[in-house]
Write a protein that holds these residues in place. Structure first.
Motif, short mmCIF file in Angstrom:
data_model
loop_
_atom_site.label_atom_id
_atom_site.label_comp_id
_atom_site.label_asym_id
_atom_site.label_seq_id
_atom_site.Cartn_x
_atom_site.Cartn_y
_atom_site.Cartn_z
N GLY A 142 94.01 5.70 -7.84
CA GLY A 142 92.88 6.52 -7.40
C GLY A 142 91.82 6.68 -8.46
N VAL A 143 90.85 7.54 -8.16
CA VAL A 143 89.69 7.73 -9.02
C VAL A 143 89.61 9.14 -9.59
CG1 VAL A 143 88.36 5.98 -7.79
CG2 VAL A 143 88.24 8.36 -7.02
N TYR A 144 90.66 9.94 -9.36
CA TYR A 144 90.67 11.35 -9.75
C TYR A 144 91.69 11.51 -10.87
CZ TYR A 144 90.01 16.34 -8.49
OH TYR A 144 89.69 17.66 -8.48
N PRO A 145 91.25 11.66 -12.13
CA PRO A 145 92.21 11.76 -13.24
C PRO A 145 93.09 13.00 -13.10
CG PRO A 145 89.97 11.41 -14.05
CD PRO A 145 89.85 11.74 -12.60
N PRO A 146 94.40 12.85 -13.17
CA PRO A 146 95.27 14.03 -13.08
C PRO A 146 95.18 14.86 -14.36
CG PRO A 146 96.57 12.07 -13.52
CD PRO A 146 95.17 11.60 -13.28
N PRO A 147 95.39 16.18 -14.26
CA PRO A 147 95.30 17.03 -15.45
C PRO A 147 96.43 16.82 -16.44
CG PRO A 147 95.94 18.32 -13.51
CD PRO A 147 95.57 16.95 -13.02
N GLU A 148 97.33 15.88 -16.16
CA GLU A 148 98.33 15.48 -17.15
C GLU A 148 97.63 15.07 -18.45
OE1 GLU A 148 100.99 11.52 -17.47
OE2 GLU A 148 101.74 12.95 -15.99
N GLU A 149 96.48 14.42 -18.31
CA GLU A 149 95.63 14.10 -19.46
C GLU A 149 94.44 15.05 -19.39
OE1 GLU A 149 96.75 12.30 -21.69
OE2 GLU A 149 98.39 11.33 -20.59
N PHE A 150 94.63 16.24 -19.97
CA PHE A 150 93.71 17.33 -19.72
C PHE A 150 92.31 17.07 -20.27
CE2 PHE A 150 91.76 21.46 -20.62
CZ PHE A 150 91.91 22.10 -19.39
N THR A 151 92.22 16.51 -21.47
CA THR A 151 90.91 16.25 -22.06
C THR A 151 90.12 15.26 -21.20
OG1 THR A 151 91.81 16.67 -24.26
CG2 THR A 151 89.69 15.55 -24.14
N LEU A 152 90.77 14.18 -20.80
CA LEU A 152 90.13 13.22 -19.90
C LEU A 152 89.71 13.90 -18.61
CD1 LEU A 152 89.37 10.41 -18.80
CD2 LEU A 152 91.77 10.15 -18.12
N HIS A 153 90.62 14.67 -18.03
CA HIS A 153 90.37 15.33 -16.75
C HIS A 153 89.13 16.23 -16.82
CE1 HIS A 153 91.43 17.27 -12.92
NE2 HIS A 153 91.19 18.43 -13.51
N THR A 154 88.99 17.00 -17.88
CA THR A 154 87.89 17.95 -17.95
C THR A 154 86.56 17.29 -18.32
OG1 THR A 154 88.75 18.51 -20.17
CG2 THR A 154 89.30 20.00 -18.38
N ILE A 155 86.58 16.28 -19.20
CA ILE A 155 85.33 15.57 -19.49
C ILE A 155 84.85 14.85 -18.24
CG2 ILE A 155 84.30 13.68 -20.82
CD1 ILE A 155 86.14 14.42 -23.14
N TRP A 156 85.78 14.24 -17.50
CA TRP A 156 85.42 13.59 -16.23
C TRP A 156 84.82 14.61 -15.27
CZ3 TRP A 156 87.57 14.95 -11.50
CH2 TRP A 156 87.23 14.13 -10.40
N PHE A 157 85.45 15.76 -15.15
CA PHE A 157 84.95 16.80 -14.23
C PHE A 157 83.53 17.22 -14.61
CE2 PHE A 157 84.39 21.28 -13.08
CZ PHE A 157 84.65 21.24 -11.73
N ALA A 158 83.26 17.31 -15.90
CA ALA A 158 81.95 17.76 -16.36
C ALA A 158 80.86 16.72 -16.15
CB ALA A 158 82.03 18.13 -17.85
N LEU A 159 81.19 15.44 -16.33
CA LEU A 159 80.14 14.43 -16.43
C LEU A 159 80.26 13.26 -15.46
CD1 LEU A 159 80.00 14.22 -20.33
CD2 LEU A 159 78.54 15.58 -18.83
N ALA A 160 81.40 13.08 -14.80
CA ALA A 160 81.57 11.84 -14.02
C ALA A 160 82.19 12.06 -12.65
CB ALA A 160 82.44 10.86 -14.82
N ALA A 161 82.22 13.28 -12.15
CA ALA A 161 82.97 13.58 -10.92
C ALA A 161 82.13 13.55 -9.65
CB ALA A 161 83.64 14.95 -11.05
N ASP A 162 80.85 13.20 -9.76
CA ASP A 162 80.00 13.29 -8.58
C ASP A 162 80.41 12.34 -7.45
OD1 ASP A 162 78.52 15.35 -9.49
OD2 ASP A 162 76.76 14.18 -10.06
N CYS A 163 81.12 11.26 -7.78
CA CYS A 163 81.58 10.35 -6.73
C CYS A 163 82.73 10.95 -5.93
CB CYS A 163 82.02 9.01 -7.33
SG CYS A 163 80.69 7.79 -7.37
N VAL A 164 83.39 11.96 -6.48
CA VAL A 164 84.51 12.61 -5.80
C VAL A 164 84.08 13.91 -5.14
CG1 VAL A 164 86.76 13.71 -6.17
CG2 VAL A 164 86.24 11.55 -7.30
N LEU A 165 83.24 14.67 -5.84
CA LEU A 165 82.81 15.97 -5.33
C LEU A 165 81.58 15.81 -4.45
CD1 LEU A 165 83.13 18.14 -8.56
CD2 LEU A 165 84.85 17.72 -6.81
N GLY A 166 81.58 16.48 -3.32
CA GLY A 166 80.41 16.49 -2.46
C GLY A 166 79.27 17.28 -3.08
N PRO A 167 78.06 17.13 -2.55
CA PRO A 167 76.90 17.77 -3.17
C PRO A 167 76.83 19.27 -2.97
CG PRO A 167 76.25 16.65 -1.15
CD PRO A 167 77.69 16.30 -1.38
N SER A 168 77.56 19.82 -1.98
CA SER A 168 77.39 21.25 -1.70
C SER A 168 78.69 22.04 -1.75
CB SER A 168 76.72 21.45 -0.34
OG SER A 168 77.48 20.81 0.69
#
Length: 397
Positions: A142-168
């Motif tokens: 998949g394209v959603y990093p699991p929080p098992e790798e927390f640093t990766l997970h949170t940097i992705w959430f901050a800067l690269a998650a728009d393909c997973v999260l809807g706009p609203s």
């Protein structure tokens, strides 16, 4: 009316210069991207990531700082980060990591400090050095990093998650520790989210994570996932976390912030009169450099040497984890070697893995010992693989 650059305060003047440089860089990026609108071009963001556990304590429980380098192109990305204390902390084992996503799977590589490894082995280091892995790698589906790798997970959430999260608004997995079985399979752990834009400053955007009043926990006795109703007044739901993007601008289809800060909240139980919360952790990404970039090969190629790989791409086919050693790059999921490893490995699931850890808490360490053993018998394994491929060719002939 005075502005942020008025006056002779040296600190304010320097801050203003940094802001002006950043804005100029961002404003010219659309023009640059128009000229570089070729396949594979994207955005590069570099900066500093800081993470704090229990930030309200007189002394935080834990704090860490990393330099990050993020490349985005469509739904593909490369995220690299390095602990800023790597050069000075001899005790630090995991010093840097690189993860890449091709839109289908996530390839994660962990680099470890030779000093820390040498210290861990002590006098035995020289005798085992030749058999030790050079890298640790994991492949997640998949394209959603699991929080098992927390640093990766949170940097992705901050800067690269728009393909997973809807706009609203929609549903999202909590930014907290979840075992892989809950992360990949249990929809009860999802929380809600909604995104808003500051009406007075459109360059400031916010995401709010909400809890519906239930808590998903795993029973340590039998491993079942329980969905427990919170005690009043938390049973009616509450805000679980807030993230704020500031100084945002769009570069093509990519939203580039100057900064992202997230704060997680947890209820303080015991009071039925009013809801009280504490900040459990916070993290912050400060983008210091933005520019156009061409995203290279994904997954990022492995360096030469023995790499221990925990491959989870066949989880839906009944192999939640296939362990092996890669010495010459990544294996495709349909490679004969992966097929051979799967056919000769017991089937497993994410759930069975979690239950095994609950019953045998040190089972994760067994994997490392198993991998070292695998290195020692690798010549035999390669011989078996050659025989398998030869037999496969004869069948096709």
């Amino acid at each position: 009316m005075s502005g942020p650059c008025d006056g002779g305060d040296i600190v304010r003047i320097r801050k203003c210069i940094v802001e002006v440089k950043w804005l100029i860089g961002v404003l010219i990026l659309p023009l640059v991207f128009a000229a570089l609108a070729n396949e594979g071009t994207g955005v590069r963001m570099q900066g500093v990531y800081r993470y704090v556990v229990r930030p309200d304590n007189p002394e935080p429980v834990f704090a860490a700082e990393y330099n990050f380098d993020v490349l985005l192109s469509g739904c593909s990305w490369i995220i690299a980060y390095e602990d800023t204390s790597a050069a000075t902390n001899a005790e630090l084992l995991n010093v840097r990591a690189t993860a890449s996503c091709d839109g289908t799977n996530i390839y994660f590589v962990q680099h470890q400090s030779e000093r820390a490894v040498k210290k861990a082995w002590g006098n035995r280091y020289d005798s085992v050095k030749a058999q030790l892995p050079t890298l640790i790698a994991k492949i997640f589906p998949g394209v959603y990093p699991p929080p098992e790798e927390f640093t990766l997970h949170t940097i992705w959430f901050a800067l690269a998650a728009d393909c997973v999260l809807g706009p609203s608004s929609g549903r999202i997995k909590p930014i907290e520790s979840l075992d892989l079985a809950m992360f990949y399979g249990n929809t009860n752990v999802y929380c809600g989210y909604y995104r808003t834009t500051d009406p007075y400053n459109p360059r400031t955007q916010q995401i709010t994570l909400t809890n519906d009043g239930y808590f998903a926990v795993r029973d340590n006795r039998d491993g079942r996932v329980l969905r427990l109703k919170g005690a009043p007044p938390y049973d009616k739901g509450f805000v679980q976390g807030i993230g704020i993007w500031s100084g945002t601008t769009n570069v093509g289809a990519v939203r580039v912030p100057r900064e992202f800060e997230f704060t997680a909240f947890a209820p303080i139980f015991g009071s039925r009169d009013s809801a009280e919360f504490e900040r459990t952790f916070s993290f912050r990404c400060i983008v210091t450099n933005v520019g156009p970039a061409t995203v290279g090969a994904i997954p990022v190629p492995l360096p030469n040497g023995r790499v221990l790989v925990a491959d989870r791409r066949l989880a839906n086919e009944g192999w939640a984890r296939i362990d092996y050693v890669a010495t010459n790059g990544w294996f495709a999921v349909d490679d004969d070697f992966i097929v051979f490893r799967a056919q000769n490995s017991p089937k497993s699931s994410f759930e069975s893995e979690v239950l095994a850890v609950l019953n045998h808490p040190r089972s994760e360490f067994k994997w490392f010992r198993y991998a070292i053993w695998l290195l020692l018998v690798l010549p035999l394994g390669l011989w078996a693989l050659g025989a398998f491929r030869q037999k496969h060719k004869q069948r096709k002939a």
